[in-house]
Motif scaffolding. Structure first.
Motif, short mmCIF file in Angstrom:
data_model
loop_
_atom_site.label_atom_id
_atom_site.label_comp_id
_atom_site.label_asym_id
_atom_site.label_seq_id
_atom_site.Cartn_x
_atom_site.Cartn_y
_atom_site.Cartn_z
N PHE A 1 -85.36 -42.04 62.96
CA PHE A 1 -86.29 -41.04 62.78
C PHE A 1 -85.62 -39.65 63.45
O PHE A 1 -86.03 -38.71 63.06
N ILE A 2 -85.07 -40.02 64.77
CA ILE A 2 -84.53 -38.84 65.58
C ILE A 2 -83.55 -38.26 64.65
O ILE A 2 -83.47 -36.99 64.64
N VAL A 3 -82.74 -38.92 63.87
CA VAL A 3 -81.59 -38.43 63.35
C VAL A 3 -82.11 -37.92 61.86
O VAL A 3 -81.65 -36.83 61.73
N ALA A 4 -83.14 -38.31 61.58
CA ALA A 4 -83.74 -37.72 60.21
C ALA A 4 -84.38 -36.36 60.70
O ALA A 4 -84.29 -35.29 59.96
N GLN A 5 -84.95 -36.28 61.91
CA GLN A 5 -85.64 -34.89 62.40
C GLN A 5 -84.23 -34.04 62.49
O GLN A 5 -84.43 -32.94 61.87
N LEU A 6 -83.10 -34.30 63.06
CA LEU A 6 -82.05 -33.37 63.12
C LEU A 6 -81.68 -32.99 61.87
O LEU A 6 -81.16 -31.97 61.58
N ALA A 7 -81.58 -33.97 60.99
CA ALA A 7 -80.89 -33.68 59.56
C ALA A 7 -82.14 -32.67 59.02
O ALA A 7 -81.39 -31.59 58.23
N VAL A 8 -83.43 -32.68 58.89
CA VAL A 8 -84.24 -31.73 58.30
C VAL A 8 -84.15 -30.67 58.79
O VAL A 8 -83.83 -29.53 58.11
N LEU A 9 -84.05 -30.53 60.18
CA LEU A 9 -83.63 -29.29 60.79
C LEU A 9 -82.48 -28.28 60.65
O LEU A 9 -82.41 -27.38 60.19
N ASP B 1 -83.58 -13.72 62.52
CA ASP B 1 -83.83 -12.79 63.60
C ASP B 1 -85.30 -12.73 63.62
O ASP B 1 -86.12 -12.50 64.73
N THR B 2 -85.92 -13.12 62.20
CA THR B 2 -87.56 -13.45 62.36
C THR B 2 -88.12 -14.63 63.14
O THR B 2 -87.37 -15.58 63.09
N GLY B 3 -89.52 -14.36 63.47
CA GLY B 3 -90.01 -15.94 64.03
C GLY B 3 -90.24 -16.84 62.81
O GLY B 3 -90.52 -16.35 61.80
N ILE B 4 -90.17 -18.08 63.46
CA ILE B 4 -90.78 -18.90 62.10
C ILE B 4 -92.20 -19.43 62.87
O ILE B 4 -92.18 -19.51 63.98
N PHE B 5 -92.88 -20.06 61.83
CA PHE B 5 -94.09 -20.94 62.42
C PHE B 5 -93.84 -22.24 63.08
O PHE B 5 -93.11 -23.06 62.63
N SER C 1 -86.18 -22.84 68.62
CA SER C 1 -87.38 -23.69 69.49
C SER C 1 -87.72 -24.98 68.86
O SER C 1 -88.22 -26.01 69.39
N MET C 2 -87.32 -25.20 67.32
CA MET C 2 -87.72 -26.38 66.58
C MET C 2 -86.68 -27.57 67.24
O MET C 2 -87.18 -28.83 66.95
N TYR C 3 -85.47 -27.20 67.56
CA TYR C 3 -84.72 -28.21 68.18
C TYR C 3 -85.23 -29.10 69.38
O TYR C 3 -84.52 -30.08 69.81
N PHE C 4 -86.21 -28.26 70.21
CA PHE C 4 -86.76 -28.97 71.31
C PHE C 4 -87.48 -30.40 70.63
O PHE C 4 -87.83 -31.32 71.62
N VAL C 5 -88.22 -30.59 69.63
CA VAL C 5 -88.72 -31.55 68.95
C VAL C 5 -87.84 -32.88 69.22
O VAL C 5 -88.38 -33.70 69.77
N PRO C 6 -86.83 -32.87 68.20
CA PRO C 6 -85.90 -33.92 68.62
C PRO C 6 -85.30 -34.41 69.94
O PRO C 6 -85.22 -35.55 70.36
N ILE D 1 -91.31 -32.28 59.24
CA ILE D 1 -91.25 -32.03 57.78
C ILE D 1 -92.23 -31.22 57.33
O ILE D 1 -91.97 -30.19 56.61
N LEU D 2 -93.51 -31.36 58.00
CA LEU D 2 -94.52 -30.30 57.58
C LEU D 2 -94.38 -28.94 58.19
O LEU D 2 -94.85 -27.72 57.32
N ILE D 3 -93.76 -28.89 59.34
CA ILE D 3 -93.39 -27.39 59.70
C ILE D 3 -92.45 -26.75 58.82
O ILE D 3 -92.54 -25.77 58.64
N GLU D 4 -91.61 -27.67 58.54
CA GLU D 4 -90.38 -27.10 57.57
C GLU D 4 -90.95 -26.54 56.43
O GLU D 4 -90.71 -25.51 55.77
N ARG D 5 -91.91 -27.48 55.84
CA ARG D 5 -92.41 -27.02 54.54
C ARG D 5 -93.20 -25.76 54.59
O ARG D 5 -93.67 -25.04 53.87
#
Length: 120
Positions: A27-35, A43-47, A64-69, A113-117
């Protein structure tokens, strides 16, 4: 010292522990793959966080999303070490820690996945 490594090997041969830790790592590898595939540097922020009541309530840098995995990997390491230490006295509690790590990894994968969508 050698006894400890033999003990760890027997701990990891337990089917519940082995499959829980392996699924959490998957699941961690899948998180990294999605990211890596979906989140592009910008340069713009993301949700970063969304609630059904307030909508988007946290915006930040794409990195900042890479802190999740990373946090997930640290939690898996800590829970596995605690499960190893506790399972010598109480196997069920060790199983719960290992299964909890897998469940947390799954939930964080769904979050990524939800944040990416949301940012698509």
């Amino acid at each position: 010292m050698l006894y400890m490594f033999r003990d760890i090997r027997f701990f990891l041969k337990d089917a519940i522990v082995k499959y829980s830790v392996l699924s959490a790592m998957l699941f961690i590898v899948a998180q990294l793959a999605v990211l890596i595939i979906k989140i592009r540097p910008s340069d713009t922020g993301i949700f970063l966080h969304y609630t059904s009541y307030l909508g988007v309530d946290l915006v930040g840098a794409w990195s900042s999303m890479y802190f999740v995995p990373l946090a997930n990997l640290l939690t898996l390491t800590l829970n596995s070490a605690l499960a190893y230490r506790i399972s010598r006295k109480d196997k069920v509690l060790g199983y719960l820690l290992a299964l909890g790590s897998a469940l947390l990894s799954l939930l964080l994968l769904i979050y990524v996945i939800l944040i990416e969508r949301l940012n698509a």
